[in-house]
Design a protein around this motif. Structure first.
Motif, PDB file in Angstrom:
ATOM      1  N   ARG A  18       0.800  -1.228   0.000  1.00  0.00           N
ATOM      2  CA  ARG A  18       0.000   0.000   0.000  1.00  0.00           C
ATOM      3  C   ARG A  18       0.830   1.273   0.000  1.00  0.00           C
ATOM      4  N   LYS A  64     -10.580  -8.060   7.820  1.00  0.00           N
ATOM      5  CA  LYS A  64     -10.923  -6.940   6.935  1.00  0.00           C
ATOM      6  C   LYS A  64     -10.719  -7.278   5.463  1.00  0.00           C
ATOM      7  N   ARG A  66      -8.092  -7.437   3.723  1.00  0.00           N
ATOM      8  CA  ARG A  66      -7.279  -6.345   3.165  1.00  0.00           C
ATOM      9  C   ARG A  66      -6.606  -6.701   1.837  1.00  0.00           C
ATOM     10  N   HIS A 102     -18.090   8.089   9.174  1.00  0.00           N
ATOM     11  CA  HIS A 102     -16.637   8.220   9.221  1.00  0.00           C
ATOM     12  C   HIS A 102     -16.235   8.382  10.680  1.00  0.00           C
ATOM     13  N   THR A 104     -13.505   9.489  13.464  1.00  0.00           N
ATOM     14  CA  THR A 104     -12.316  10.321  13.604  1.00  0.00           C
ATOM     15  C   THR A 104     -12.169  10.690  15.073  1.00  0.00           C
ATOM     16  N   SER A 111     -10.851  21.354  11.721  1.00  0.00           N
ATOM     17  CA  SER A 111     -10.324  21.314  10.356  1.00  0.00           C
ATOM     18  C   SER A 111     -11.297  20.590   9.413  1.00  0.00           C
ATOM     19  N   GLY A 116     -13.688  19.973   5.102  1.00  0.00           N
ATOM     20  CA  GLY A 116     -14.322  18.715   4.717  1.00  0.00           C
ATOM     21  C   GLY A 116     -13.379  17.555   5.010  1.00  0.00           C
ATOM     22  N   ARG A 141      -7.016   6.249  16.889  1.00  0.00           N
ATOM     23  CA  ARG A 141      -6.298   7.495  17.179  1.00  0.00           C
ATOM     24  C   ARG A 141      -6.628   8.101  18.535  1.00  0.00           C
TER      25      ARG A 141
HETATM   26  C1  HQG Z   1      -8.637  12.713   9.236  1.00  0.00           C
HETATM   27  C2  HQG Z   1      -7.713   1.416   8.420  1.00  0.00           C
HETATM   28  C3  HQG Z   1      -8.068  17.006   9.677  1.00  0.00           C
HETATM   29  C4  HQG Z   1      -9.495  11.484   9.221  1.00  0.00           C
HETATM   30  C5  HQG Z   1      -9.063   1.795   8.951  1.00  0.00           C
HETATM   31  C6  HQG Z   1      -8.512  10.426   9.677  1.00  0.00           C
HETATM   32  C7  HQG Z   1      -9.737   2.446   7.764  1.00  0.00           C
HETATM   33  C8  HQG Z   1      -8.822  15.097   8.663  1.00  0.00           C
HETATM   34  C9  HQG Z   1      -7.180  10.911   9.144  1.00  0.00           C
HETATM   35  C10 HQG Z   1      -8.602   2.944   6.923  1.00  0.00           C
HETATM   36  C11 HQG Z   1      -9.435  15.842   7.644  1.00  0.00           C
HETATM   37  C12 HQG Z   1      -6.707  10.118   7.933  1.00  0.00           C
HETATM   38  C13 HQG Z   1      -8.593   4.434   6.807  1.00  0.00           C
HETATM   39  C14 HQG Z   1      -9.315  17.256   7.701  1.00  0.00           C
HETATM   40  C15 HQG Z   1      -9.840  13.769   7.273  1.00  0.00           C
HETATM   41  N1  HQG Z   1      -8.626  17.776   8.726  1.00  0.00           N
HETATM   42  N2  HQG Z   1      -8.140  15.669   9.667  1.00  0.00           N
HETATM   43  N3  HQG Z   1      -9.851  18.063   6.786  1.00  0.00           N
HETATM   44  N4  HQG Z   1     -10.050  14.995   6.794  1.00  0.00           N
HETATM   45  N5  HQG Z   1      -9.097  13.819   8.406  1.00  0.00           N
HETATM   46  O1  HQG Z   1      -5.605   6.503   8.275  1.00  0.00           O
HETATM   47  O2  HQG Z   1     -10.169   6.891   7.767  1.00  0.00           O
HETATM   48  O3  HQG Z   1      -6.402  -1.317   9.050  1.00  0.00           O
HETATM   49  O4  HQG Z   1      -5.733   7.890   6.165  1.00  0.00           O
HETATM   50  O5  HQG Z   1     -10.613  11.609  10.078  1.00  0.00           O
HETATM   51  O6  HQG Z   1      -9.774   0.713   9.454  1.00  0.00           O
HETATM   52  O7  HQG Z   1      -8.524   6.868   9.721  1.00  0.00           O
HETATM   53  O8  HQG Z   1      -5.292   0.118   7.374  1.00  0.00           O
HETATM   54  O9  HQG Z   1      -7.813   7.277   7.312  1.00  0.00           O
HETATM   55  O10 HQG Z   1      -8.456  10.347  11.078  1.00  0.00           O
HETATM   56  O11 HQG Z   1     -10.534   1.611   7.013  1.00  0.00           O
HETATM   57  O12 HQG Z   1      -6.816  -1.710   6.643  1.00  0.00           O
HETATM   58  O13 HQG Z   1      -7.379  12.261   8.753  1.00  0.00           O
HETATM   59  O14 HQG Z   1      -7.410   2.477   7.564  1.00  0.00           O
HETATM   60  O15 HQG Z   1      -7.745   0.229   7.713  1.00  0.00           O
HETATM   61  O16 HQG Z   1      -6.254   8.865   8.404  1.00  0.00           O
HETATM   62  O17 HQG Z   1      -8.527   5.029   8.091  1.00  0.00           O
HETATM   63  P1  HQG Z   1      -6.261   7.580   7.496  1.00  0.00           P
HETATM   64  P2  HQG Z   1      -8.829   6.574   8.301  1.00  0.00           P
HETATM   65  P3  HQG Z   1      -6.493  -0.722   7.684  1.00  0.00           P
END
Ligand code: HQG
Length: 182
Positions: A18, A64, A66, A102, A104, A111, A116, A141
């Motif tokens: 990835r 998952k 993956r 979603h 978070t 932000s 968005g 997180r």
């Molecule tokens: C946040 C895992 C500030 C967003 C999980 C997230 C999921 C912002 C972080 C998959 C924002 C990105 C993806 C903004 C988004 N300002 N923060 N404007 N927009 N964010 O890890 O969704 O185990 O890239 O809320 O189970 O946490 O890897 O995305 O907290 O399916 O297979 O920015 O990763 O799967 O973090 O997780 P990520 P995600 P795996």
């Protein structure tokens, strides 16, 4: 394979399939595929050797889902979640349920409500149809906060949704007007 080995191996696959294939000299196709032999070779070289049968077990038993093999069994890829530039997977456009979630954390909300949801280093924003999955994602997180988005309004505004092979809903971004706390 015990649970600890499974997690370590799965994380290593995430790294090479990835995020940083180049760090181990692996080349991924645009659709994310790598040769199984090459992947097993890299694992061996990096002291994480496993048999083809163990790789299949890892792929098949992953909750998952993956990773997936292609129909020949000669190639493997991550079904979503990429950040590496070389990969530009084609995802199926799909009609989402009325609400997607979603997960978070609180500190990102100012932000998020300003800009968005944006993909960060990954290629898409990750969404889910159920609250529990999104809460689990947020939990990685800290104390999770659940957001919900109005998919009908987004679609009316011309935005598309995609569904990965392992059931993760994806969007290019989600503008603040479609988001609220669940
Ligand atoms: C946040 C895992 C500030 C967003 C999980 C997230 C999921 C912002 C972080 C998959 C924002 C990105 C993806 C903004 C988004 N300002 N923060 N404007 N927009 N964010 O890890 O969704 O185990 O890239 O809320 O189970 O946490 O890897 O995305 O907290 O399916 O297979 O920015 O990763 O799967 O973090 O997780 P990520 P995600 P795996």
């Amino acid at each position: 394979m015990n649970e600890e080995q499974r997690v370590k191996r799965s994380k290593f696959l995430a790294l090479i399939l990835r995020h940083q294939p180049e760090s181990v000299g692996l080349t991924l196709e645009k659709e994310g595929w790598a040769s199984v032999d090459a992947v097993l070779g890299v694992c061996q070289k990096k002291g994480r050797g496993m048999s083809r049968a163990e790789l299949s077990e890892l792929v098949n038993l992953c909750p998952k889902q993956r990773y997936a093999f292609d129909e020949t069994g000669q190639k493997i890829r991550a079904s979503q979640g990429h950040s590496t530039e070389g990969v530009e997977m084609t995802f199926a456009k799909a009609e989402p349920p009325e609400v997607l979630y979603h997960g978070t954390i609180e500190q990102f909300l100012p932000s998020i409500f300003e800009k968005g949801l944006i993909p960060g280093s990954r290629h898409h924003v990750h969404l889910s149809a159920d609250r529990e999955t999104a809460l689990n994602v947020g939990q990685r997180r800290g104390k999770p906060v659940l957001l919900q988005l109005d998919t009908g309004a987004m679609r009316a505004a011309g935005e598309d949704f995609y569904l990965s092979d392992n059931g993760v809903w994806l969007a290019e971004r989600v503008a603040p007007e479609f988001l609220r706390r669940a």
